[in-house]
Design an enzyme around this catalytic site. Structure first.
Site, mmCIF file in Angstrom:
data_model
loop_
_atom_site.group_PDB
_atom_site.id
_atom_site.type_symbol
_atom_site.label_atom_id
_atom_site.label_comp_id
_atom_site.label_asym_id
_atom_site.label_seq_id
_atom_site.Cartn_x
_atom_site.Cartn_y
_atom_site.Cartn_z
ATOM 1 N N ASP A 82 0.823 -1.210 0.000
ATOM 2 C CA ASP A 82 0.000 0.000 0.000
ATOM 3 C C ASP A 82 0.854 1.255 0.000
ATOM 4 O OD1 ASP A 82 0.777 -0.621 2.713
ATOM 5 O OD2 ASP A 82 -0.629 0.911 3.396
ATOM 6 N N GLU A 173 0.149 -1.291 5.559
ATOM 7 C CA GLU A 173 1.171 -0.872 6.524
ATOM 8 C C GLU A 173 0.989 0.577 6.918
ATOM 9 O OE1 GLU A 173 5.270 0.729 7.678
ATOM 10 O OE2 GLU A 173 3.838 1.347 6.129
#
Length: 405
Positions: A82, A173
């Site tokens: 991400d 994350e």
């Protein structure tokens, strides 16, 4: 030496995926955005093409295993798919400067100027990648993914001696929820290297302790014309809590080892309000003190404004220093590898965290290795292809350090 073109081409392909995470969807969807899973499935295909055994279960973490061809200590490599939502992270249109000349880089609406970004001058004549200027670029952490895949490709194509290597590509994350679900029971490695750093040469073995706090405030509302002694304003109480936090201990006022109180959001009206905070400190006892200070500010607001408030504390991650100190072999392997390839390293602390902090909490040392990215979470983000290449060379050398036969 890992081919730089392979790393560059992989990176350019990965940044085309829209993987900006969505904090509002944490706990409701995993990954929080569909683009993350789209990239994860593409990575599974790449891993399987290289001959790795893969697993992708309900945890929504890509796991790949390359069995060792010699004896040695198994190790893991980790990166996240991400990108941050601090600025727009989707619709990335990368720009490649084939030979940087040392002048300011003018993008759409922003300029990357070496007068304020002097590390650029280390890459005159080198290949630089930026975004178009209206989004971030995504080197955090798609550079890490490109580095890991390029290392695996080199190992497999040249049958380089290696121990068992496990690879993990996590979602979310950036929201702090990437390790909320993780296939711990499938992991055999007792050390892990996250490839999620920034400036070339930086190695990080220590990070913040982190907590988030959600404060919900309930007030009392009547018509303002008859409000004396009867209106108990939740927003006023929320403002009291925020202003009670020391401005000298905010993210914008601290650096180095100084921790902080961060205000994430304030919302609501006179009847109901909420304050979201994030607290950071390298010392866990200091983090606990900060939590108690926030609770004291809330109690003060309740007494002064006659509102009711609840405080919910979420401990997000712990400083990974302890595991790295107790198991120095992971750290020492980095420095031996760097010496072999002639790379100078810089020991840094992370004013943030990585997914490796969760592994460290379980006793698995998880040093963090640079990717070469700069100005992360910014429209001025850039990365030098050569820096990514040197990170890949270092990762390969670390793998070779794990060979014992």
């Amino acid at each position: 030496m890992i081919p730089r073109e392979a790393i560059r081409d992989r990176f350019l392909r990965y940044v085309s995926y829209d993987t900006m995470s969505d904090p509002a969807m944490v706990g409701k969807r995993r990954p929080t955005t569909a683009g993350q899973e789209e990239l994860q499935r593409a990575l599974i295909a790449e891993l399987e093409e290289l001959g790795l055994r893969t697993y992708y279960g309900e945890e929504k973490v890509v796991m790949g295993t390359l069995e060792g061809n010699v004896s040695g200590t198994p190790l893991a490599l980790m990166a996240h798919v991400d990108t941050s939502d601090a600025v727009k992270g989707n619709g990335v249109r990368p720009r490649v400067i084939s030979s940087y000349d040392g002048s300011p880089i003018v993008l759409d609406g922003v300029t990357i100027d070496p007068s304020s970004d002097p590390d650029l001058l280390d890459y005159i004549g080198s290949e630089i990648i930026t975004s178009s200027g209206d989004t971030l670029l995504g080197s955090d952490d798609k550079a890490g993914i490109a580095i890991i895949l390029s290392v695996l490709e080199r190992i497999v194509s040249e049958d380089i001696p290696h121990p068992t290597i496990e690879v993990f590509f996590t979602p979310d994350e950036e929201t702090g929820s990437g390790m909320d679900a993780f296939p711990y029971e499938r992991m055999v490695s007792k050390r892990c290297y996250t490839v999620d750093g920034a400036r070339e040469g930086d190695v990080e073995t220590e990070c913040f302790n982190a907590a988030s706090i959600l404060i919900r405030i309930t007030g009392s509302v009547v018509h303002p014309g008859s409000g004396r002694g009867r209106i108990h304003n939740a927003v006023t109480a929320a403002c009291h809590i925020v202003t009670a936090l020391p401005a000298s201990e905010s993210p914008e006022a601290t650096d180095g080892r100084y921790g902080y109180y961060g205000v994430d959001s304030v919302s609501g009206d006179a009847g109901e309000a909420a304050v979201s905070l994030f607290l950071r400190d390298f010392d866990f006892q200091e983090l606990e003190r900060r939590i108690e200070a926030v609770k004291a500010a809330v109690r003060s607001a309740e007494l002064l404004y006659r509102v009711r408030a609840s405080v919910s504390v979420d401990m997000q991650y712990r400083n990974m220093r302890e595991a790295n100190v107790l198991h120095p072999e992971a750290h020492e392997a980095i420095y031996r590898a760097a010496e072999r390839i002639g790379l100078t390293l810089n020991e840094r602390i992370i004013r943030g965290g990585t997914d490796g902090a969760w592994l460290a909490e379980r006793g698995i040392p998880s040093p963090n290795i640079f990717t070469g990215g700069h100005n992360l979470h910014s429209c001025r983000e850039w990365v030098a292809v050569e820096a990514m290449g040197r990170a890949a060379d270092l990762v390969l050398a670390i793998v070779e350090e794990g060979v014992t036969g």
